[in-house]
Design an enzyme around this catalytic site. Sequence first.
Site, PDB file in Angstrom:
ATOM      1  CG  ASP A   5      -1.948  -1.151   1.162  1.00 45.41           C
ATOM      2  OD1 ASP A   5      -1.916  -1.931   0.210  1.00 45.41           O
ATOM      3  OD2 ASP A   5      -2.755  -1.280   2.101  1.00 45.41           O
ATOM      4  CE  LYS A  19      -3.482  -4.403   1.263  1.00 42.29           C
ATOM      5  NZ  LYS A  19      -4.228  -3.586   2.218  1.00 42.29           N
ATOM      6  CB  CYS A  74      -2.218  -2.739   5.296  1.00 38.38           C
ATOM      7  SG  CYS A  74      -3.868  -2.003   5.193  1.00 38.38           S
TER       8      CYS A  74
END
Length: 223
Positions: A27, A132, A165
């Site tokens: 990310d 995701k 994450c």
Amino acid sequence: MSVATIARAKPSPFAFDPRHTALVVIDMQRDFIEPGGFGEALGNDVSLLAGIVPDVARLLSFARDQRWHVVHTRESHAADLSDCPPAKRLRGEPNARIGDAGPMGRILVRGEPGNAIVEALAPIEGELVIDKPGKGAFYATRLGEELALRGVTHLVFAGVTTEVCVQTTMREANDRGYVCLLVEDATASYIPAFKAATVEMIRSQGGIVGWTATLADLPGGRA
Ligand code: TIU
């Protein structure tokens, strides 16, 4: 079998075969790293995350040189938010909701400018990009199948945020049987104490979730 070792990894040396190893960069997208995105809308100081971009770039370059597999993830949702449960969308302040308009487009929506990986870390041809909808990269994605197709057994993690994450994905991976290592200086949190705690808890109890190492610990110290 060509096996490499990160001798100074904690809590013990980390042995891996580069041909069966993937770097997973979590990310590193504008939404979290640049002002005006989801991270800042949640009240965070995004400069803490921007500071690791050069370190992640060094790690990415090292992984490419070593011919590891490379995976990039993006936390993102479909434009109609059909993959965003209300419990997630309604979290946070009203102006920070996923799908709302922001300075970099709709927040955390796939294809919007803010959803792009920062330019310095842009994926290159042949690298896998996983969108995701959750914090973990295995949930509701094809990541597990793609890694299996490539024969990947070992995962090296970088990216943001360490305790959200990155940690969620690392725990998902650990439960799926991957041998996991987190590169300490290539991950960051908006809350430094949470990063420190996460690094400690991952390698505690003999490596209950995995290993940790720094860029300087990598084989040859080339990163
Ligand atoms: N808010 C926060 O720390 N993280 C996230 O919402 N997503 C990721 O960690 N990528």
